[in-house]
Write a protein that holds these residues in place. Structure first.
Motif, PDB file in Angstrom:
ATOM      1  N   ASP A  15       0.931  -1.138   0.176  1.00 48.20           N
ATOM      2  CA  ASP A  15      -0.068  -0.084   0.046  1.00 48.20           C
ATOM      3  C   ASP A  15       0.950   0.970   0.046  1.00 48.20           C
ATOM      4  O   ASP A  15       0.360   2.065  -0.443  1.00 48.20           O
ATOM      5  CB  ASP A  15      -0.973   0.229   1.075  1.00 48.20           C
ATOM      6  CG  ASP A  15      -1.665  -1.058   1.031  1.00 48.20           C
ATOM      7  OD1 ASP A  15      -2.466  -1.479  -0.561  1.00 48.20           O
ATOM      8  OD2 ASP A  15      -2.527  -1.517   2.094  1.00 48.20           O
ATOM      9  N   SER A  16       1.714   1.506   0.483  1.00 49.43           N
ATOM     10  CA  SER A  16       3.152   2.074   1.037  1.00 49.43           C
ATOM     11  C   SER A  16       4.315   2.955  -0.984  1.00 49.43           C
ATOM     12  O   SER A  16       4.770   3.694  -1.336  1.00 49.43           O
ATOM     13  CB  SER A  16       4.032   2.196   1.875  1.00 49.43           C
ATOM     14  OG  SER A  16       4.648   0.976   2.212  1.00 49.43           O
ATOM     15  N   GLY A  17       3.385   1.411  -1.204  1.00 51.44           N
ATOM     16  CA  GLY A  17       4.304   2.012  -3.160  1.00 51.44           C
ATOM     17  C   GLY A  17       5.525   1.121  -2.950  1.00 51.44           C
ATOM     18  O   GLY A  17       6.137   0.510  -3.718  1.00 51.44           O
ATOM     19  N   GLU A  18       5.963   0.798  -1.324  1.00 50.21           N
ATOM     20  CA  GLU A  18       7.031  -0.287  -1.311  1.00 50.21           C
ATOM     21  C   GLU A  18       7.331  -1.397  -2.139  1.00 50.21           C
ATOM     22  O   GLU A  18       6.035  -2.152  -2.301  1.00 50.21           O
ATOM     23  CB  GLU A  18       7.831   0.090  -0.233  1.00 50.21           C
ATOM     24  CG  GLU A  18       8.156   1.409   0.039  1.00 50.21           C
ATOM     25  CD  GLU A  18       8.856   0.951   1.996  1.00 50.21           C
ATOM     26  OE1 GLU A  18       8.212   0.007   2.158  1.00 50.21           O
ATOM     27  OE2 GLU A  18       8.821   1.826   2.321  1.00 50.21           O
ATOM     28  N   THR A  19       8.280  -2.248  -2.543  1.00 51.10           N
ATOM     29  CA  THR A  19       8.536  -3.712  -3.205  1.00 51.10           C
ATOM     30  C   THR A  19       7.625  -4.968  -1.448  1.00 51.10           C
ATOM     31  O   THR A  19       8.503  -4.192  -0.589  1.00 51.10           O
ATOM     32  CB  THR A  19       9.122  -3.915  -3.406  1.00 51.10           C
ATOM     33  OG1 THR A  19       9.688  -3.700  -4.369  1.00 51.10           O
ATOM     34  CG2 THR A  19       9.175  -5.347  -4.480  1.00 51.10           C
ATOM     35  N   ALA A  20       7.302  -5.331  -1.615  1.00 48.75           N
ATOM     36  CA  ALA A  20       6.757  -6.433  -0.732  1.00 48.75           C
ATOM     37  C   ALA A  20       8.626  -7.688  -0.244  1.00 48.75           C
ATOM     38  O   ALA A  20       8.973  -7.343  -1.257  1.00 48.75           O
ATOM     39  CB  ALA A  20       5.844  -7.603  -0.396  1.00 48.75           C
ATOM     40  N   THR A  21       8.631  -7.161   0.982  1.00 48.99           N
ATOM     41  CA  THR A  21       9.797  -8.404   1.778  1.00 48.99           C
ATOM     42  C   THR A  21       9.436  -9.857   0.821  1.00 48.99           C
ATOM     43  O   THR A  21       8.120 -10.282   0.419  1.00 48.99           O
ATOM     44  CB  THR A  21       9.880  -8.579   2.493  1.00 48.99           C
ATOM     45  OG1 THR A  21       9.033  -9.401   3.359  1.00 48.99           O
ATOM     46  CG2 THR A  21      10.496  -7.015   3.693  1.00 48.99           C
ATOM     47  N   VAL A  22      11.154 -10.174   0.613  1.00 45.17           N
ATOM     48  CA  VAL A  22      11.206 -11.812  -0.237  1.00 45.17           C
ATOM     49  C   VAL A  22      10.458 -12.483   1.455  1.00 45.17           C
ATOM     50  O   VAL A  22      11.249 -12.501   2.534  1.00 45.17           O
ATOM     51  CB  VAL A  22      12.631 -12.105  -0.627  1.00 45.17           C
ATOM     52  CG1 VAL A  22      12.137 -13.404  -1.220  1.00 45.17           C
ATOM     53  CG2 VAL A  22      12.612 -10.952  -1.284  1.00 45.17           C
ATOM     54  N   ASP A  23      10.006 -13.653   0.653  1.00 41.06           N
ATOM     55  CA  ASP A  23       9.537 -15.059   1.878  1.00 41.06           C
ATOM     56  C   ASP A  23      10.298 -15.499   1.403  1.00 41.06           C
ATOM     57  O   ASP A  23      10.424 -16.603   0.316  1.00 41.06           O
ATOM     58  CB  ASP A  23       8.114 -15.716   1.323  1.00 41.06           C
ATOM     59  CG  ASP A  23       6.920 -16.216   2.833  1.00 41.06           C
ATOM     60  OD1 ASP A  23       8.250 -17.065   2.931  1.00 41.06           O
ATOM     61  OD2 ASP A  23       6.154 -16.188   2.701  1.00 41.06           O
ATOM     62  N   ALA A  24      11.393 -16.407   2.230  1.00 40.65           N
ATOM     63  CA  ALA A  24      12.667 -16.783   2.365  1.00 40.65           C
ATOM     64  C   ALA A  24      11.848 -18.897   2.656  1.00 40.65           C
ATOM     65  O   ALA A  24      12.186 -19.315   2.081  1.00 40.65           O
ATOM     66  CB  ALA A  24      13.796 -16.704   3.265  1.00 40.65           C
ATOM     67  N   GLU A  25      11.026 -18.629   3.346  1.00 38.70           N
ATOM     68  CA  GLU A  25      10.668 -20.185   3.838  1.00 38.70           C
ATOM     69  C   GLU A  25       9.830 -20.301   2.421  1.00 38.70           C
ATOM     70  O   GLU A  25       9.459 -21.613   2.127  1.00 38.70           O
ATOM     71  CB  GLU A  25       9.997 -20.245   5.002  1.00 38.70           C
ATOM     72  CG  GLU A  25       8.867 -21.326   5.379  1.00 38.70           C
ATOM     73  CD  GLU A  25       8.373 -21.313   6.477  1.00 38.70           C
ATOM     74  OE1 GLU A  25       7.237 -22.228   6.375  1.00 38.70           O
ATOM     75  OE2 GLU A  25       8.138 -20.337   7.496  1.00 38.70           O
ATOM     76  N   ALA A  26       8.665 -19.486   2.149  1.00 35.61           N
ATOM     77  CA  ALA A  26       8.442 -20.243   0.198  1.00 35.61           C
ATOM     78  C   ALA A  26       9.246 -20.724  -1.120  1.00 35.61           C
ATOM     79  O   ALA A  26       8.663 -21.352  -1.152  1.00 35.61           O
ATOM     80  CB  ALA A  26       7.308 -18.999  -0.400  1.00 35.61           C
TER      81      ALA A  26
END
Length: 109
Positions: free
Chosen positions: A31-42
């Motif tokens: 929502d803030s326009g930033e990129t989501a963090t990487v889901d290392a476990e996934a």
């Protein structure tokens, strides 16, 4: 002879599955326009379990990763991910994904 051929076939299939195409979707903006963090476990579940086992407990000639942080530092894990080691080819993960998975695995002790 049949057992040898069967073993080679299974090993080849596992290796090819681990080297499969990159089906990762691009990161979605938050929502803030930033990129989501990487889901290392996934990512690990997608790329690592075919060789290292569902719970990363290791299988066959592939070592356990569920306690790899007690044996290797985060930097050493990242080097293995990027450059490969033994039967593991390098470059299965790159960039932020490789760094995130290395950090996540380093916590496994």
């Amino acid at each position: 002879m049949k057992k040898l051929l069967f073993g080679l076939s299974v090993t080849s299939m596992l290796f090819l599955a681990a080297c499969g195409g990159d089906s990762a979707e691009p990161e979605a903006p938050t929502d803030s326009g930033e990129t989501a963090t990487v889901d290392a476990e996934a990512i690990a579940n997608q790329k690592c379990i075919s060789c290292h086992g569902t719970n990363l407990e290791g299988q066959g000639n592939f070592p356990a990763l569920n306690d790899v942080g007690s044996r290797l530092s985060e930097e050493e894990i990242l080097t293995v991910i990027l450059e490969g080691r033994g039967a593991m080819p390098g470059g299965l993960l790159q960039g932020e994904e490789a760094e995130a998975v290395a950090a996540w695995l380093a916590e496994k002790k």
